[in-house]
Motif scaffolding. Structure first.
Motif, PDB file in Angstrom:
ATOM      1  N   ARG A   1     -53.461 -27.479  -8.951  1.00 53.09           N
ATOM      2  CA  ARG A   1     -53.898 -27.131 -10.289  1.00 53.09           C
ATOM      3  C   ARG A   1     -53.036 -27.096 -11.412  1.00 53.09           C
ATOM      4  O   ARG A   1     -53.438 -27.398 -12.442  1.00 53.09           O
ATOM      5  CB  ARG A   1     -54.495 -25.846 -10.081  1.00 53.09           C
ATOM      6  CG  ARG A   1     -55.762 -26.125  -9.362  1.00 53.09           C
ATOM      7  CD  ARG A   1     -56.448 -24.810  -8.374  1.00 53.09           C
ATOM      8  NE  ARG A   1     -57.416 -25.185  -7.706  1.00 53.09           N
ATOM      9  CZ  ARG A   1     -57.514 -25.759  -6.673  1.00 53.09           C
ATOM     10  NH1 ARG A   1     -56.224 -26.323  -6.010  1.00 53.09           N
ATOM     11  NH2 ARG A   1     -58.609 -26.036  -5.863  1.00 53.09           N
ATOM     12  N   TYR A   2     -51.731 -26.570 -11.126  1.00 52.77           N
ATOM     13  CA  TYR A   2     -50.739 -26.528 -12.222  1.00 52.77           C
ATOM     14  C   TYR A   2     -49.673 -27.431 -12.332  1.00 52.77           C
ATOM     15  O   TYR A   2     -48.773 -27.241 -13.089  1.00 52.77           O
ATOM     16  CB  TYR A   2     -50.363 -24.962 -12.326  1.00 52.77           C
ATOM     17  CG  TYR A   2     -51.490 -24.020 -12.836  1.00 52.77           C
ATOM     18  CD1 TYR A   2     -51.801 -23.984 -14.030  1.00 52.77           C
ATOM     19  CD2 TYR A   2     -52.398 -23.333 -11.892  1.00 52.77           C
ATOM     20  CE1 TYR A   2     -52.969 -23.316 -14.571  1.00 52.77           C
ATOM     21  CE2 TYR A   2     -53.238 -22.498 -12.200  1.00 52.77           C
ATOM     22  CZ  TYR A   2     -53.574 -22.464 -13.572  1.00 52.77           C
ATOM     23  OH  TYR A   2     -54.618 -21.710 -14.010  1.00 52.77           O
ATOM     24  N   GLY A   3     -49.525 -28.521 -11.187  1.00 58.75           N
ATOM     25  CA  GLY A   3     -48.254 -29.259 -11.325  1.00 58.75           C
ATOM     26  C   GLY A   3     -46.889 -28.344 -10.692  1.00 58.75           C
ATOM     27  O   GLY A   3     -47.135 -27.288 -10.278  1.00 58.75           O
ATOM     28  N   ASP A   4     -46.048 -29.165 -10.317  1.00 52.16           N
ATOM     29  CA  ASP A   4     -44.814 -28.557  -9.849  1.00 52.16           C
ATOM     30  C   ASP A   4     -44.142 -27.578 -10.959  1.00 52.16           C
ATOM     31  O   ASP A   4     -43.348 -27.025 -10.134  1.00 52.16           O
ATOM     32  CB  ASP A   4     -43.643 -29.770  -9.796  1.00 52.16           C
ATOM     33  CG  ASP A   4     -43.993 -30.692  -8.666  1.00 52.16           C
ATOM     34  OD1 ASP A   4     -44.771 -30.381  -7.927  1.00 52.16           O
ATOM     35  OD2 ASP A   4     -43.448 -31.766  -8.484  1.00 52.16           O
ATOM     36  N   TYR A   5     -44.330 -27.466 -12.092  1.00 51.64           N
ATOM     37  CA  TYR A   5     -43.902 -26.432 -12.831  1.00 51.64           C
ATOM     38  C   TYR A   5     -44.067 -25.198 -12.643  1.00 51.64           C
ATOM     39  O   TYR A   5     -43.462 -24.292 -12.818  1.00 51.64           O
ATOM     40  CB  TYR A   5     -44.322 -26.832 -14.396  1.00 51.64           C
ATOM     41  CG  TYR A   5     -43.743 -25.949 -15.330  1.00 51.64           C
ATOM     42  CD1 TYR A   5     -42.590 -26.484 -15.977  1.00 51.64           C
ATOM     43  CD2 TYR A   5     -44.420 -24.925 -15.922  1.00 51.64           C
ATOM     44  CE1 TYR A   5     -41.946 -25.757 -16.886  1.00 51.64           C
ATOM     45  CE2 TYR A   5     -43.629 -24.326 -16.881  1.00 51.64           C
ATOM     46  CZ  TYR A   5     -42.470 -24.511 -17.332  1.00 51.64           C
ATOM     47  OH  TYR A   5     -41.858 -23.963 -18.224  1.00 51.64           O
ATOM     48  N   VAL A   6     -44.993 -25.062 -11.721  1.00 47.57           N
ATOM     49  CA  VAL A   6     -45.656 -23.672 -11.327  1.00 47.57           C
ATOM     50  C   VAL A   6     -44.578 -23.033 -10.069  1.00 47.57           C
ATOM     51  O   VAL A   6     -44.486 -21.846 -10.044  1.00 47.57           O
ATOM     52  CB  VAL A   6     -47.090 -23.551 -10.946  1.00 47.57           C
ATOM     53  CG1 VAL A   6     -47.364 -24.169  -9.045  1.00 47.57           C
ATOM     54  CG2 VAL A   6     -47.780 -22.419 -10.825  1.00 47.57           C
ATOM     55  N   LEU A   7     -43.785 -23.857  -9.566  1.00 48.83           N
ATOM     56  CA  LEU A   7     -42.839 -23.480  -8.602  1.00 48.83           C
ATOM     57  C   LEU A   7     -41.747 -23.371  -9.307  1.00 48.83           C
ATOM     58  O   LEU A   7     -41.048 -23.824 -10.104  1.00 48.83           O
ATOM     59  CB  LEU A   7     -42.562 -24.642  -7.598  1.00 48.83           C
ATOM     60  CG  LEU A   7     -43.745 -24.942  -6.942  1.00 48.83           C
ATOM     61  CD1 LEU A   7     -43.405 -26.105  -5.890  1.00 48.83           C
ATOM     62  CD2 LEU A   7     -44.337 -23.764  -5.849  1.00 48.83           C
ATOM     63  N   LEU A   8     -41.026 -22.255  -8.929  1.00 53.81           N
ATOM     64  CA  LEU A   8     -39.712 -21.692  -9.594  1.00 53.81           C
ATOM     65  C   LEU A   8     -38.474 -22.440  -9.005  1.00 53.81           C
ATOM     66  O   LEU A   8     -37.584 -22.611  -9.730  1.00 53.81           O
ATOM     67  CB  LEU A   8     -39.761 -20.062  -9.660  1.00 53.81           C
ATOM     68  CG  LEU A   8     -40.407 -19.320 -10.690  1.00 53.81           C
ATOM     69  CD1 LEU A   8     -40.302 -17.901 -10.283  1.00 53.81           C
ATOM     70  CD2 LEU A   8     -39.723 -19.516 -12.021  1.00 53.81           C
ATOM     71  N   THR A   9     -38.740 -22.857  -7.657  1.00 52.82           N
ATOM     72  CA  THR A   9     -37.644 -23.678  -6.918  1.00 52.82           C
ATOM     73  C   THR A   9     -38.222 -25.044  -7.119  1.00 52.82           C
ATOM     74  O   THR A   9     -39.305 -25.419  -6.687  1.00 52.82           O
ATOM     75  CB  THR A   9     -37.603 -23.356  -5.651  1.00 52.82           C
ATOM     76  OG1 THR A   9     -37.439 -21.964  -5.572  1.00 52.82           O
ATOM     77  CG2 THR A   9     -36.426 -24.119  -5.175  1.00 52.82           C
ATOM     78  N   PRO A  10     -37.748 -25.994  -7.962  1.00 51.35           N
ATOM     79  CA  PRO A  10     -38.444 -27.508  -8.096  1.00 51.35           C
ATOM     80  C   PRO A  10     -38.136 -28.129  -6.915  1.00 51.35           C
ATOM     81  O   PRO A  10     -37.237 -27.917  -6.453  1.00 51.35           O
ATOM     82  CB  PRO A  10     -37.466 -27.723  -9.281  1.00 51.35           C
ATOM     83  CG  PRO A  10     -36.261 -27.088  -9.605  1.00 51.35           C
ATOM     84  CD  PRO A  10     -36.513 -25.696  -8.944  1.00 51.35           C
ATOM     85  N   PRO A  11     -39.202 -28.876  -6.479  1.00 50.90           N
ATOM     86  CA  PRO A  11     -39.128 -29.769  -5.430  1.00 50.90           C
ATOM     87  C   PRO A  11     -38.008 -30.947  -5.662  1.00 50.90           C
ATOM     88  O   PRO A  11     -37.654 -31.249  -6.698  1.00 50.90           O
ATOM     89  CB  PRO A  11     -40.344 -30.290  -5.051  1.00 50.90           C
ATOM     90  CG  PRO A  11     -40.880 -30.478  -6.537  1.00 50.90           C
ATOM     91  CD  PRO A  11     -40.556 -29.063  -7.230  1.00 50.90           C
TER      92      PRO A  11
END
Lengths: 181, 193
Positions: A95-105
């Motif tokens: 829903r919000y994209g990778d940006y929602v993760l504080l640890t980027p993939p």
């Protein structure tokens, strides 16, 4: 013990109690917390890695924003429904994209982020190596004179010699003057 | 003797002169990157929508008003459609409202309202006061549908293509310039097809 001393002692005791009672600020509200402590612990762990999109540099676990609260509740709902930690994160990323993760993939677009620091350290190491090799190569070209004068180039040796000569001659002058006085 | 001792020393500055230019080069490079970001770069605080290129979310939204339907995924397709997320408490929504109205009236684009995190009576009073340009209005009191749509700010405006896919999203109030540069060219391209 005077009354003042008693009062001060009492105040100090109260302050110590207040410090003991204080807990670190937490954004999670009591009504959000799950009954199952294991699920709640997983929810907290996931929440720490989910970015609050309104404040952007806080996790939803830290943020008091409205959206952060909604997302915390959703994380807990997904866990109760039986999702794994990865599935909960997947749900939010959809829903919000990778940006929602504080640890980027680790991906093609984020490779610089992950590898960058190591590249810079390697670059620095190479630079230091080249620098020292350059110095020893320069030392080698000056040949035997270098070894006998303990790492000084011929030019430096000459300057030191002339400085020493100056110093000793001025020292003699000084002595001479002292003797006169 | 003097030639022999001078030779390595004379070589040294010749070999290293470019090292002095290195800081200048690095600085120029940084300057170029910063200038690009400042002048032409995008705003890093704007989160790109994860939905771009995907079909609209499957969530079904109930109607806000008794005389106007809500919407779900089956209500898209056939032509370009805008989805505008608004709430009566949202001040920038009030600011962009005339432009949303102009888009709906003057350009004839159906605009679906997504009324999120609002009280029903407050939302209806807001529309009574400012006018209601929406074709359909979905009511999302707890913001759940908003999360399905990846909404994180108010207002947000999505452009949906005739195939029912999200093509573009803007976070924040629409400006006339944005309308000219981002929305209208995309809408015109869809209509030309």
């Amino acid at each position: 013990m005077t009354l003042w001393q008693k009062l001060i002692l009492a105040a100090a005791g109260l302050m110590a109690l207040a410090l003991l009672a204080a807990t670190p600020g937490m954004a999670v509200l009591p009504d959000e917390i799950l009954d199952d402590p294991a699920l709640e612990a997983r929810a907290r762990e996931i929440s720490k890695d989910i970015r609050c999109l309104v404040c952007q540099n806080q996790s939803i676990d830290d943020s008091n924003a409205d959206l952060a609260r909604d997302l915390r509740i959703i994380v807990r709902e997904r866990l109760v429904a039986g999702d794994s930690n990865a599935e909960v994160k997947r749900y939010l990323v959809d829903r919000y994209g990778d940006y929602v993760l504080l640890t980027p993939p680790m991906a093609l677009g984020t490779i610089l982020l992950w590898v960058g620091p190591f590249v810079f350290v390697a670059f620095g190491a190479v630079a230091v190596f080249v620098w020292f090799r350059g110095r020893s190569a320069a030392a080698a070209t000056t040949g035997p004179k270098m070894s006998e004068s303990a790492g000084l180039s011929a030019e430096e040796r000459r300057r030191i010699d002339s400085l020493l000569a100056e110093d000793s001659s001025s020292g003699e002058d000084g002595k001479g003057e002292g003797g006169r006085g | 003797m003097s030639d022999e001792t001078n030779a390595p020393d004379a070589e040294r500055p010749k070999r290293r002169w470019w090292l002095g230019l290195l800081p200048l080069l690095v600085f120029s490079g940084l300057l170029a990157v910063f200038a690009y970001q400042l002048i032409g770069g995008r705003d890093p605080s704007i989160v790109p929508s994860a939905l771009i290129g995907d079909p609209v979310p499957t969530v079904e939204l109930p109607a806000l008003k008794p005389d106007k339907p809500g919407f779900g995924p089956q209500d898209f397709g056939g032509g370009p459609i805008l989805v505008n997320v608004f709430a009566s408490w949202c001040v920038p929504c009030r600011v962009e409202h005339p432009l949303i109205t102009a888009l709906a009236r003057d350009y004839g684009i159906p605009v679906y309202g997504l009324n999120s995190k609002d009280r029903r009576d407050a939302a209806i009073a807001w529309l009574d006061e400012l006018g209601d340009p929406y074709t359909r209005i979905g009511y999302d009191p707890n913001g759940r549908a908003g999360i399905e749509w990846g909404v994180y700010g108010y207002p947000e405006t999505f452009l949906i293509n005739p195939a029912g896919e999200v093509v573009y999203k803007y976070v924040g109030p629409i400006t006339p310039r944005l309308l000219e540069e981002e929305f209208l060219p995309r809408i015109d391209a869809m209509r030309a097809q």
